[in-house]
Motif scaffolding. Structure first.
Motif, PDB file in Angstrom:
ATOM      1  N   CYS A 182       0.954  -1.216  -0.102  1.00 42.33           N
ATOM      2  CA  CYS A 182       0.010  -0.014   0.026  1.00 42.33           C
ATOM      3  C   CYS A 182       0.834   1.273   0.069  1.00 42.33           C
ATOM      4  O   CYS A 182       1.934   1.225   0.815  1.00 42.33           O
ATOM      5  CB  CYS A 182      -0.927   0.119   1.198  1.00 42.33           C
ATOM      6  SG  CYS A 182      -1.844  -1.424   1.478  1.00 42.33           S
ATOM      7  N   ARG A 183       0.415   2.325  -0.738  1.00 42.47           N
ATOM      8  CA  ARG A 183       1.154   3.591  -0.943  1.00 42.47           C
ATOM      9  C   ARG A 183       0.391   4.801  -0.855  1.00 42.47           C
ATOM     10  O   ARG A 183       0.919   5.732  -0.450  1.00 42.47           O
ATOM     11  CB  ARG A 183       1.944   3.635  -2.174  1.00 42.47           C
ATOM     12  CG  ARG A 183       3.061   2.368  -2.552  1.00 42.47           C
ATOM     13  CD  ARG A 183       4.188   2.536  -1.362  1.00 42.47           C
ATOM     14  NE  ARG A 183       5.071   1.559  -1.735  1.00 42.47           N
ATOM     15  CZ  ARG A 183       5.060   0.397  -1.109  1.00 42.47           C
ATOM     16  NH1 ARG A 183       4.227   0.063  -0.156  1.00 42.47           N
ATOM     17  NH2 ARG A 183       6.276  -0.489  -1.380  1.00 42.47           N
ATOM     18  N   ARG A 184      -0.894   4.646  -0.852  1.00 38.69           N
ATOM     19  CA  ARG A 184      -1.829   5.755  -0.461  1.00 38.69           C
ATOM     20  C   ARG A 184      -2.649   5.382   0.782  1.00 38.69           C
ATOM     21  O   ARG A 184      -3.787   4.881   0.845  1.00 38.69           O
ATOM     22  CB  ARG A 184      -2.609   6.232  -1.639  1.00 38.69           C
ATOM     23  CG  ARG A 184      -2.121   7.164  -2.708  1.00 38.69           C
ATOM     24  CD  ARG A 184      -2.908   7.445  -3.524  1.00 38.69           C
ATOM     25  NE  ARG A 184      -4.179   8.347  -3.378  1.00 38.69           N
ATOM     26  CZ  ARG A 184      -3.998   9.446  -2.772  1.00 38.69           C
ATOM     27  NH1 ARG A 184      -3.090   9.877  -2.893  1.00 38.69           N
ATOM     28  NH2 ARG A 184      -5.372  10.024  -2.354  1.00 38.69           N
ATOM     29  N   ILE A 185      -2.010   5.530   1.927  1.00 36.20           N
ATOM     30  CA  ILE A 185      -2.618   5.002   3.117  1.00 36.20           C
ATOM     31  C   ILE A 185      -3.258   6.246   3.914  1.00 36.20           C
ATOM     32  O   ILE A 185      -2.807   7.160   3.932  1.00 36.20           O
ATOM     33  CB  ILE A 185      -1.275   4.695   4.039  1.00 36.20           C
ATOM     34  CG1 ILE A 185      -0.659   3.655   3.614  1.00 36.20           C
ATOM     35  CG2 ILE A 185      -2.118   4.148   5.555  1.00 36.20           C
ATOM     36  CD1 ILE A 185       0.658   3.113   4.190  1.00 36.20           C
ATOM     37  N   ALA A 186      -4.699   5.900   4.193  1.00 36.97           N
ATOM     38  CA  ALA A 186      -5.596   6.938   4.616  1.00 36.97           C
ATOM     39  C   ALA A 186      -5.975   6.461   6.141  1.00 36.97           C
ATOM     40  O   ALA A 186      -6.062   5.305   6.456  1.00 36.97           O
ATOM     41  CB  ALA A 186      -6.983   7.114   3.944  1.00 36.97           C
ATOM     42  N   TYR A 187      -6.388   7.688   6.769  1.00 35.67           N
ATOM     43  CA  TYR A 187      -6.431   7.320   8.181  1.00 35.67           C
ATOM     44  C   TYR A 187      -7.981   8.257   8.575  1.00 35.67           C
ATOM     45  O   TYR A 187      -7.953   9.580   8.279  1.00 35.67           O
ATOM     46  CB  TYR A 187      -5.514   7.852   9.190  1.00 35.67           C
ATOM     47  CG  TYR A 187      -5.803   8.031  10.555  1.00 35.67           C
ATOM     48  CD1 TYR A 187      -6.544   7.376  11.370  1.00 35.67           C
ATOM     49  CD2 TYR A 187      -5.041   9.027  11.160  1.00 35.67           C
ATOM     50  CE1 TYR A 187      -6.671   7.294  12.688  1.00 35.67           C
ATOM     51  CE2 TYR A 187      -5.164   9.143  12.687  1.00 35.67           C
ATOM     52  CZ  TYR A 187      -5.919   8.146  13.393  1.00 35.67           C
ATOM     53  OH  TYR A 187      -6.194   8.470  14.684  1.00 35.67           O
ATOM     54  N   ILE A 188      -8.884   7.565   9.066  1.00 33.47           N
ATOM     55  CA  ILE A 188     -10.102   8.204   9.549  1.00 33.47           C
ATOM     56  C   ILE A 188      -9.972   8.414  11.104  1.00 33.47           C
ATOM     57  O   ILE A 188      -9.951   7.444  12.182  1.00 33.47           O
ATOM     58  CB  ILE A 188     -11.270   7.473   9.384  1.00 33.47           C
ATOM     59  CG1 ILE A 188     -11.513   7.333   7.850  1.00 33.47           C
ATOM     60  CG2 ILE A 188     -12.556   8.171   9.965  1.00 33.47           C
ATOM     61  CD1 ILE A 188     -12.868   6.435   7.458  1.00 33.47           C
ATOM     62  N   LEU A 219      -5.629  12.664   3.148  1.00 27.48           N
ATOM     63  CA  LEU A 219      -5.768  11.351   3.477  1.00 27.48           C
ATOM     64  C   LEU A 219      -6.123  10.982   4.939  1.00 27.48           C
ATOM     65  O   LEU A 219      -5.984   9.864   5.474  1.00 27.48           O
ATOM     66  CB  LEU A 219      -4.542  10.517   3.028  1.00 27.48           C
ATOM     67  CG  LEU A 219      -4.281  10.303   1.707  1.00 27.48           C
ATOM     68  CD1 LEU A 219      -2.925   9.401   1.100  1.00 27.48           C
ATOM     69  CD2 LEU A 219      -5.568   9.525   1.050  1.00 27.48           C
ATOM     70  N   LEU A 220      -6.010  12.259   5.722  1.00 24.06           N
ATOM     71  CA  LEU A 220      -6.424  12.259   6.999  1.00 24.06           C
ATOM     72  C   LEU A 220      -7.685  12.777   7.203  1.00 24.06           C
ATOM     73  O   LEU A 220      -7.890  14.263   7.131  1.00 24.06           O
ATOM     74  CB  LEU A 220      -5.256  12.794   7.858  1.00 24.06           C
ATOM     75  CG  LEU A 220      -5.115  12.635   9.366  1.00 24.06           C
ATOM     76  CD1 LEU A 220      -3.899  13.034  10.099  1.00 24.06           C
ATOM     77  CD2 LEU A 220      -6.508  13.102  10.085  1.00 24.06           C
TER      78      LEU A 220
END
Length: 339
Positions: A182-188, A219-220
């Motif tokens: 994974c290279r586009r890691i998002a965080y909720i 992405l955050l």
């Protein structure tokens, strides 16, 4: 006498003796004759007399009760922590009164007030999501009422706390995603004022940097940790021109909401988007695919928090001690990319 509890006074009046005589006879005091002792104990048995620990405690200024305030009593996370607290409390001859704040600041304030009215000796607390100021706890600290916080803890108060290493936990999630391609890691994320949010946000930024990835603000995203709000946050991420290939949520409730939206949009987990949660609720093992999540030592958190409480009781004052426990990333199918 109706259905109310029988008291020492009731027994004394029925026998025409003093309350102190009844009390001593029930303890087999040598000053009370064997005949009267037997008579009093027989009546107590017939009337189903049970000693009132609260009344006895008030006489000694010690009620043997601990107030525990949690955001909810439904999830396994808090139930397990409460079990840990109760185990240590029972070993000390104490019992717990549990109150739920329902994530409401006002309800938390009311819980503090009501528990103190019930004469608990002190409190063990996890802050509600709505709590941004701590005046209702400052009064307890000023009067040296034992007070311990766990998981969501306040800043700037001279009190013992028990937390987990959220920074390291989130860094392990980011590294796990990276190792799976994974290279586009998002965080909720969660509300900014919460200590758990601040620690996990820091872990996200540091983890991304350690993997040599750029930090991308879009992405955050944040939510209030309710399923509906988490769903809206997931939609925001999935509406981006370039989709994230991994998402993790600040807790499992958030991750489940993201899972639902990912599936609704026809995307596959983990092939299109890998997914990780936090707290490892039981449901993590029964959803499809099973959810990778960070498991907390919940029972241990409860035991440590109760241990700090009794340390306060023994010291008879206040002190600050911050105990940080470690977590474990439990890898399941939701985050293992098929290469």
């Amino acid at each position: 006498m109706g259905k109310r509890h029988i008291s020492l006074k009731d027994l004394a009046e029925e026998l025409g003796v003093s309350i102190s005589t009844v009390s001593r006879a029930l303890k087999n005091h040598p000053d009370i004759s064997a005949e009267l002792t037997q008579k009093i104990q027989q009546l107590a048995h017939e009337r189903n007399y049970v000693p009132n620990p609260l009344a006895m405690g008030l006489l000694r200024q010690q009620t043997k009760m601990i107030g525990v305030i949690v955001p909810d009593i439904v999830t396994h996370f808090y139930a397990s922590i409460i079990s840990g607290i109760e185990e240590i409390a029972n070993q000390h001859g104490y019992f717990c009164i549990i109150s739920s704040s329902g994530e409401s600041f006002q309800k938390e304030v009311e819980s503090v007030r009501n528990l103190l009215k019930a004469r608990v000796e002190g409190l063990i607390v996890c802050l509600s999501q709505g709590t941004k100021e701590f005046s209702h706890f400052n009064r307890l600290i000023e009067t040296e009422i034992p007070l311990v916080f766990f998981d969501r803890v306040p800043s700037g108060l001279n009190v013992p706390t028990v937390t987990v290493d959220g920074v390291s936990a989130v860094k392990s999630i980011v590294h796990h995603f990276y190792e799976n391609g994974c290279r586009r890691i998002a965080y909720i994320s969660g509300p900014e004022h919460l200590s758990i949010t601040q620690n996990r946000n820091r872990g996200f930024r540091e983890g991304v940097a350690e993997c040599g990835l750029p930090f991308e603000e879009d992405l955050l995203v944040s939510c209030n940790m309710s399923p509906g709000n988490a769903n809206a946050a997931a939609k925001k991420l999935l509406a981006q021109p370039k989709l994230p290939d991994a998402i993790f949520g600040i807790n499992d409730t958030v991750a489940f909401a993201a899972m639902k939206e990912i599936k609704r949009q026809g995307l596959k987990i983990p092939e299109d988007i890998a997914l990780v949660g936090f707290t490892d609720e039981f449901h993590s093992t029964v959803v499809d695919p099973p959810l990778t999540s960070v498991t907390h030592p919940t029972f241990e958190i409860g035991k440590v928090a109760a241990g700090l409480f009794f340390k306060l009781i023994e010291k008879g004052g206040s002190f600050s001690e911050n105990i940080v426990l470690q977590t474990e990333l439990v890898v399941r199918e939701s985050s293992k990319k098929k290469r």
